[in-house]
Design a protein around this motif. Sequence first.
Motif, short mmCIF file in Angstrom:
data_model
loop_
_atom_site.label_atom_id
_atom_site.label_comp_id
_atom_site.label_asym_id
_atom_site.label_seq_id
_atom_site.Cartn_x
_atom_site.Cartn_y
_atom_site.Cartn_z
N MET A 39 0.83 -1.20 0.00
CA MET A 39 0.00 0.00 0.00
C MET A 39 0.87 1.25 0.00
O MET A 39 0.61 2.20 -0.76
N SER A 40 1.89 1.28 0.82
CA SER A 40 2.76 2.46 0.87
C SER A 40 3.50 2.65 -0.45
O SER A 40 3.70 3.77 -0.90
N GLU A 41 3.88 1.57 -1.10
CA GLU A 41 4.52 1.66 -2.41
C GLU A 41 3.54 2.20 -3.46
O GLU A 41 3.90 3.05 -4.26
N LEU A 43 0.94 4.11 -2.94
CA LEU A 43 0.60 5.51 -2.66
C LEU A 43 1.69 6.49 -3.09
O LEU A 43 1.43 7.68 -3.17
N LYS A 44 2.88 5.99 -3.39
CA LYS A 44 3.93 6.86 -3.91
C LYS A 44 3.52 7.42 -5.28
O LYS A 44 3.98 8.48 -5.67
N SER A 45 2.65 6.72 -5.98
CA SER A 45 2.15 7.18 -7.28
C SER A 45 0.88 8.03 -7.14
O SER A 45 0.42 8.61 -8.12
N TYR A 46 0.30 8.06 -5.96
CA TYR A 46 -0.93 8.81 -5.71
C TYR A 46 -0.72 9.70 -4.49
O TYR A 46 -1.26 9.43 -3.41
N LEU A 47 0.04 10.74 -4.67
CA LEU A 47 0.40 11.62 -3.55
C LEU A 47 -0.79 12.36 -2.96
O LEU A 47 -0.75 12.81 -1.82
N GLN A 48 -1.88 12.47 -3.72
CA GLN A 48 -3.07 13.16 -3.24
C GLN A 48 -3.90 12.29 -2.30
O GLN A 48 -4.82 12.78 -1.65
N VAL A 49 -3.57 11.00 -2.20
CA VAL A 49 -4.28 10.09 -1.30
C VAL A 49 -3.50 9.99 0.00
O VAL A 49 -2.33 9.64 0.01
N LYS A 50 -4.17 10.28 1.10
CA LYS A 50 -3.54 10.19 2.42
C LYS A 50 -3.61 8.75 2.90
O LYS A 50 -4.68 8.16 2.96
N GLY A 51 -2.46 8.18 3.23
CA GLY A 51 -2.39 6.81 3.71
C GLY A 51 -2.32 6.77 5.22
O GLY A 51 -1.54 7.50 5.84
N MET A 52 -3.16 5.93 5.83
CA MET A 52 -3.18 5.78 7.28
C MET A 52 -3.33 4.30 7.61
O MET A 52 -3.88 3.54 6.83
N TYR A 53 -2.84 3.94 8.79
CA TYR A 53 -3.08 2.58 9.27
C TYR A 53 -3.37 2.61 10.76
O TYR A 53 -2.99 3.54 11.47
N VAL A 54 -4.10 1.60 11.22
CA VAL A 54 -4.46 1.50 12.62
C VAL A 54 -4.46 0.02 13.00
O VAL A 54 -4.87 -0.83 12.21
#
Length: 107
Positions: A39-41, A43-54
């Motif tokens: 997922m973190s890899e 999101l490197k192509s989608y900088l406008q998407v905020k990635g979070m985990y819990v």
Amino acid sequence: MQKMMNLNEIKETIQGSPSVLLLVKAGNCGVCESVQFKMSELLKSYLQVKGMYVFKEDVPEITAEYVVFSAPTLLLFVEGKEIYRVSRFVRFDELKHILQLYEEKLE
């Protein structure tokens, strides 16, 4: 990706961001770790998407709030609304396709 520690913070981030990809994971879960890395890899192509985990153990009320029965579960929110959900077996090609569909809305 940002680690979240309480439900209010998660809800505020979802409502205050144009798009959020939330990973609900469990401790001692190898699949969860693999999904988080992929997922973190992605999101490197989608900088406008905020990635979070819990971790569901850290915020147990997350399971009731977002009806999460298994880990890992990925939830994509656009403009505060859930538009995509996948649990256990995450198909990243499908997730990438969904992100591409919403790309102009995400900008």
